[in-house]
Design an enzyme around this catalytic site. Structure first.
Site, PDB file in Angstrom:
ATOM      1  N   ASN A   9       0.871  -1.171   0.000  1.00 47.62           N
ATOM      2  CA  ASN A   9       0.000   0.000   0.000  1.00 47.62           C
ATOM      3  C   ASN A   9       0.910   1.224   0.000  1.00 47.62           C
ATOM      4  O   ASN A   9       1.489   1.555   1.025  1.00 47.62           O
ATOM      5  CB  ASN A   9      -0.888  -0.024   1.257  1.00 47.62           C
ATOM      6  CG  ASN A   9      -1.725   1.246   1.381  1.00 47.62           C
ATOM      7  OD1 ASN A   9      -1.777   2.060   0.447  1.00 47.62           O
ATOM      8  ND2 ASN A   9      -2.386   1.418   2.511  1.00 47.62           N
ATOM      9  N   LYS A  11       0.048   4.225  -0.302  1.00 49.16           N
ATOM     10  CA  LYS A  11      -0.614   5.406   0.251  1.00 49.16           C
ATOM     11  C   LYS A  11      -0.389   6.608  -0.703  1.00 49.16           C
ATOM     12  O   LYS A  11      -0.410   6.412  -1.915  1.00 49.16           O
ATOM     13  CB  LYS A  11      -0.115   5.666   1.675  1.00 49.16           C
ATOM     14  CG  LYS A  11      -0.253   4.394   2.544  1.00 49.16           C
ATOM     15  CD  LYS A  11      -0.008   4.590   3.998  1.00 49.16           C
ATOM     16  CE  LYS A  11      -0.195   3.262   4.717  1.00 49.16           C
ATOM     17  NZ  LYS A  11      -0.044   3.391   6.164  1.00 49.16           N
ATOM     18  N   HIS A  95      -9.538   1.074   4.823  1.00 51.02           N
ATOM     19  CA  HIS A  95      -8.251   1.256   5.508  1.00 51.02           C
ATOM     20  C   HIS A  95      -8.462   2.177   6.722  1.00 51.02           C
ATOM     21  O   HIS A  95      -9.272   3.099   6.668  1.00 51.02           O
ATOM     22  CB  HIS A  95      -7.221   1.849   4.544  1.00 51.02           C
ATOM     23  CG  HIS A  95      -5.839   1.828   5.122  1.00 51.02           C
ATOM     24  ND1 HIS A  95      -5.399   2.776   6.012  1.00 51.02           N
ATOM     25  CD2 HIS A  95      -4.823   0.947   4.977  1.00 51.02           C
ATOM     26  CE1 HIS A  95      -4.156   2.479   6.377  1.00 51.02           C
ATOM     27  NE2 HIS A  95      -3.785   1.374   5.761  1.00 51.02           N
ATOM     28  N   GLU A  97      -6.860   4.579   7.812  1.00 52.62           N
ATOM     29  CA  GLU A  97      -6.685   6.014   7.534  1.00 52.62           C
ATOM     30  C   GLU A  97      -7.951   6.588   6.895  1.00 52.62           C
ATOM     31  O   GLU A  97      -8.313   7.736   7.140  1.00 52.62           O
ATOM     32  CB  GLU A  97      -5.446   6.225   6.635  1.00 52.62           C
ATOM     33  CG  GLU A  97      -4.167   6.004   7.438  1.00 52.62           C
ATOM     34  CD  GLU A  97      -2.986   5.490   6.640  1.00 52.62           C
ATOM     35  OE1 GLU A  97      -2.973   5.587   5.403  1.00 52.62           O
ATOM     36  OE2 GLU A  97      -2.049   4.956   7.283  1.00 52.62           O
ATOM     37  N   GLU A 167      -5.105  -4.802  10.521  1.00 54.84           N
ATOM     38  CA  GLU A 167      -4.054  -3.822  10.754  1.00 54.84           C
ATOM     39  C   GLU A 167      -4.341  -3.082  12.062  1.00 54.84           C
ATOM     40  O   GLU A 167      -5.138  -2.133  12.077  1.00 54.84           O
ATOM     41  CB  GLU A 167      -4.017  -2.806   9.606  1.00 54.84           C
ATOM     42  CG  GLU A 167      -3.753  -3.419   8.255  1.00 54.84           C
ATOM     43  CD  GLU A 167      -3.238  -2.383   7.263  1.00 54.84           C
ATOM     44  OE1 GLU A 167      -2.089  -2.543   6.836  1.00 54.84           O
ATOM     45  OE2 GLU A 167      -3.957  -1.424   6.944  1.00 54.84           O
ATOM     46  N   GLY A 173       2.848   2.393  10.765  1.00 59.50           N
ATOM     47  CA  GLY A 173       3.793   3.506  10.603  1.00 59.50           C
ATOM     48  C   GLY A 173       4.512   3.888  11.887  1.00 59.50           C
ATOM     49  O   GLY A 173       5.141   4.943  11.960  1.00 59.50           O
ATOM     50  N   SER A 212       3.783  -2.099  10.227  1.00 57.14           N
ATOM     51  CA  SER A 212       5.248  -2.183  10.377  1.00 57.14           C
ATOM     52  C   SER A 212       5.822  -3.541   9.963  1.00 57.14           C
ATOM     53  O   SER A 212       6.764  -4.037  10.582  1.00 57.14           O
ATOM     54  CB  SER A 212       5.659  -1.823  11.809  1.00 57.14           C
ATOM     55  OG  SER A 212       5.263  -0.492  12.110  1.00 57.14           O
TER      56      SER A 212
HETATM   57  P1  13P Z   1       3.247   0.438   7.647  1.00 56.95           P
HETATM   58  O1  13P Z   1       3.751  -0.861   7.037  1.00 56.95           O
HETATM   59  O2  13P Z   1       3.987   1.637   7.189  1.00 56.95           O
HETATM   60  O3  13P Z   1       3.131   0.332   9.144  1.00 56.95           O
HETATM   61  O4  13P Z   1       1.744   0.655   7.093  1.00 56.95           O
HETATM   62  C1  13P Z   1       0.826  -0.374   7.205  1.00 56.95           C
HETATM   63  C2  13P Z   1      -0.389  -0.032   6.429  1.00 56.95           C
HETATM   64  O5  13P Z   1      -1.157   0.829   6.800  1.00 56.95           O
HETATM   65  C3  13P Z   1      -0.618  -0.754   5.174  1.00 56.95           C
HETATM   66  O6  13P Z   1      -1.909  -0.560   4.713  1.00 56.95           O
END
Ligand code: 13P
Length: 251
Positions: A9, A11, A95, A97, A167, A173, A212
């Site tokens: 992803n 983003k 997601h 976010e 997740e 992150g 992560s």
């Molecule tokens: P990270 O791998 O940067 O923690 O992000 C995970 C994520 O949100 C994937 O959709």
């Protein structure tokens, strides 16, 4: 036997030139590996150029979002047929976010998942608890509720077409990964919930872990019985690091 699925992803990262450069470096690193099905989800703006760069490879293209209508007066939105047109095989929905920053709710996510299935795109349905919810002992309550709501309109018989991504929000992150055992505990719970909802078909549903994930932890995560892959943010931006994850390599 569920085929592992490793998805990137990206983003809101990478211009067209950067997406194409990624593909040029990445494809030779994974071309001899069948450890996992590999999926890349760039921003909408790079879907076309990345799709062309991936042509002829087994790496699949995904979008990060969709609007659940076929067409119409929905300024700035992207429909499922538009994603088919660009060659998308998968699309993320729900997601954390999107849920936290854009107020997306389970019923809207459920509409997206169904709209994608109707055009033959596989939804990757994301769920996960915040740290506050975990500390309050509400993981099952929150994740169970998200699953029930987001999968409300999924017809039985489509279980091989859906992917769940667990997740935990506190691991995204932050560099804090759930231990493989912590992740398995929730994946086991998700599998149980899916079994109540879909019966035997639930065994076909792949459940990814996200938060992560990196070359250093992918192999231990994949050792768990209900972890069928990963949804990777930060570590997917670099072709070498994402290739190690996609090869499920212990490093
Ligand atoms: P990270 O791998 O940067 O923690 O992000 C995970 C994520 O949100 C994937 O959709």
């Amino acid at each position: 036997m569920r085929q592992p699925i490793i998805a990137a992803n990206w983003k809101m990262h990478k211009l067209n030139s950067e997406a194409v450069a990624f593909a040029e470096s990445f494809l030779p690193l994974v071309q001899d590996s069948d450890a996992a099905e590999i999926v890349l989800a760039p921003p909408f703006t790079a879907l076309s150029s990345l799709g062309s760069a991936l042509a002829g490879s087994s790496v699949q293209l995904a979008a990060q979002n969709v609007y659940p209508e076929e067409s119409g007066a929905f300024t700035a939105e992207i429909s499922p047929p538009m994603l088919v047109d660009l060659g998308c095989r998968y699309t993320l929905v729900g997601h954390s976010e999107r849920r936290a920053l854009f107020g997306e709710q389970d019923d809207f996510i459920a509409r997206k998942a169904l709209a994608l299935l109707e055009v033959g795109i596989r939804p990757i349905v994301c769920v996960g608890e915040t740290l506050e919810e975990r500390e309050a002992g509400r993981i099952e309550d929150v994740v169970g509720g998200q699953l029930q709501g987001s999968l409300a309109s999924i017809p039985a018989g489509t279980t091989s077409e859906i992917v769940i991504a667990y997740e935990p929000v506190w691991a995204i992150g932050t560099g804090k990964t759930a231990t493989p055992e912590m992740a398995q505990e929730v994946h086991g719970f998700i599998r149980k919930e899916l079994s109540t909802r879909f019966g035997e078909g639930s065994e076909e549903i792949r459940i990814q872990y996200g938060g992560s994930v990196k070359p250093e932890n992918i192999a231990d995560l994949m050792d768990q019985p209900d972890i069928d892959g990963a949804l990777v943010g930060g570590a997917s931006l670099d072709p070498v690091s994402f290739a190690k994850v996609a090869r499920l390599q212990r490093s």
